[in-house]
Design a protein around this motif. Structure first.
Motif, PDB file in Angstrom:
ATOM      1  N   LYS A   1      37.844   6.306   8.950  1.00 40.06           N
ATOM      2  CA  LYS A   1      37.831   7.540   8.166  1.00 40.06           C
ATOM      3  C   LYS A   1      36.696   8.459   8.622  1.00 40.06           C
ATOM      4  O   LYS A   1      36.904   9.648   8.844  1.00 40.06           O
TER       5      LYS A   1
ATOM      6  N   ALA B   1      42.601  11.094   8.669  1.00 42.95           N
ATOM      7  CA  ALA B   1      41.499  10.762   7.761  1.00 42.95           C
ATOM      8  C   ALA B   1      41.956  10.814   6.305  1.00 42.95           C
ATOM      9  O   ALA B   1      41.657   9.912   5.513  1.00 42.95           O
ATOM     10  N   ILE B   2      42.700  11.855   5.954  1.00 45.26           N
ATOM     11  CA  ILE B   2      43.191  11.987   4.582  1.00 45.26           C
ATOM     12  C   ILE B   2      44.184  10.872   4.262  1.00 45.26           C
ATOM     13  O   ILE B   2      44.140  10.266   3.186  1.00 45.26           O
TER      14      ILE B   2
ATOM     15  N   GLU C   1      36.771   2.014   6.864  1.00 41.51           N
ATOM     16  CA  GLU C   1      35.778   3.030   6.496  1.00 41.51           C
ATOM     17  C   GLU C   1      35.285   3.759   7.744  1.00 41.51           C
ATOM     18  O   GLU C   1      35.124   4.976   7.737  1.00 41.51           O
TER      19      GLU C   1
ATOM     20  N   THR D   1      42.421   7.669   3.603  1.00 44.91           N
ATOM     21  CA  THR D   1      41.745   7.746   2.311  1.00 44.91           C
ATOM     22  C   THR D   1      42.728   7.505   1.170  1.00 44.91           C
ATOM     23  O   THR D   1      42.457   6.721   0.251  1.00 44.91           O
TER      24      THR D   1
ATOM     25  N   GLU E   1      44.014   3.820   1.178  1.00 41.32           N
ATOM     26  CA  GLU E   1      43.009   2.905   0.622  1.00 41.32           C
ATOM     27  C   GLU E   1      42.922   3.031  -0.891  1.00 41.32           C
ATOM     28  O   GLU E   1      42.785   2.034  -1.599  1.00 41.32           O
ATOM     29  N   ALA E   2      43.000   4.255  -1.389  1.00 37.33           N
ATOM     30  CA  ALA E   2      42.941   4.462  -2.843  1.00 37.33           C
ATOM     31  C   ALA E   2      44.131   3.783  -3.514  1.00 37.33           C
ATOM     32  O   ALA E   2      43.977   3.148  -4.570  1.00 37.33           O
TER      33      ALA E   2
END
Length: 194
Positions: A17, A177-178, A14, A181, A184-185
């Motif tokens: 990110k 960063a993307i 986290e 994300t 993680e999703a």
């Protein structure tokens, strides 16, 4: 991996990110101001040219502290030191002209790229999604060579010659960063499915 280890990895992920999005925002804003205002405003350009490596030093220090401590992150410690030295060297080089500033930036970009690459390789196993940071480190080193080459060329140089370097950095931070994300999703969806 224990629950505490999972929580720690999640917390660091986290943080990464947030860190990458923040680095993107700063670099993108720096490029916009450099190309829009500072290229015709020498005092503003001088502040920005000293501020860019100073910001990099602060960002590397904070990230290292949040990611296990500065002593565990040697590449970021070295990046922090080199960036502080660079901010001072840029302040001194400004009195000699933009060619000297670009030379300092070029040398710094080379070292910073190598240290960033080392940091990304070290993080790959724990967090994945570091390929963009590896590319960014390699590109930074190559950009450094290019800046050194044009520093004393026949064409006058200015802050606009450093803006593409910062723009590429912004792009790679945004991609990282993307990617984190999305990764993680996917992991979250996979865990929920099981």
């Amino acid at each position: 991996m224990t629950r505490i280890d999972n929580d720690s990895a999640w917390s660091t992920s986290e943080w990464l990110k947030i860190y990458y999005f923040t680095r993107f925002a700063f670099s993108a804003a720096w490029v916009a101001v450099a190309l829009g205002l500072a290229k015709n405003n020498p005092p503003l350009a001088a502040i920005m040219l000293v501020g860019y490596p100073a910001w990099d030093a602060i960002a590397n220090f904070v990230d290292a502290q949040r990611s296990g401590g500065i002593t565990r992150n040697r590449s970021q410690l070295l990046n922090f030191v080199v960036s502080i030295v660079t901010a001072i060297a840029v302040a001194v080089a400004l009195s000699d002209g933009m060619a000297s500033v670009l030379l300092v930036f070029g040398i710094w970009a080379g070292f910073a790229g190598i240290f960033q690459l080392a940091t990304a390789v070290g993080r790959w196993k724990s967090y994945g999604a570091q390929w963009a940071m590896i590319l960014s480190g390699a590109q930074s080193a190559l950009a450094g060579i290019f800046m050194v080459k044009i520093a004393y060329g026949p064409t006058p140089v200015g802050i606009a010659d450093i803006a593409p370097y910062a723009a590429f950095g912004a792009f790679y931070f945004l991609v990282s960063a993307i990617w984190l994300t999305v990764s993680e999703a996917r992991r979250g969806a996979s865990r929920a499915a099981h």
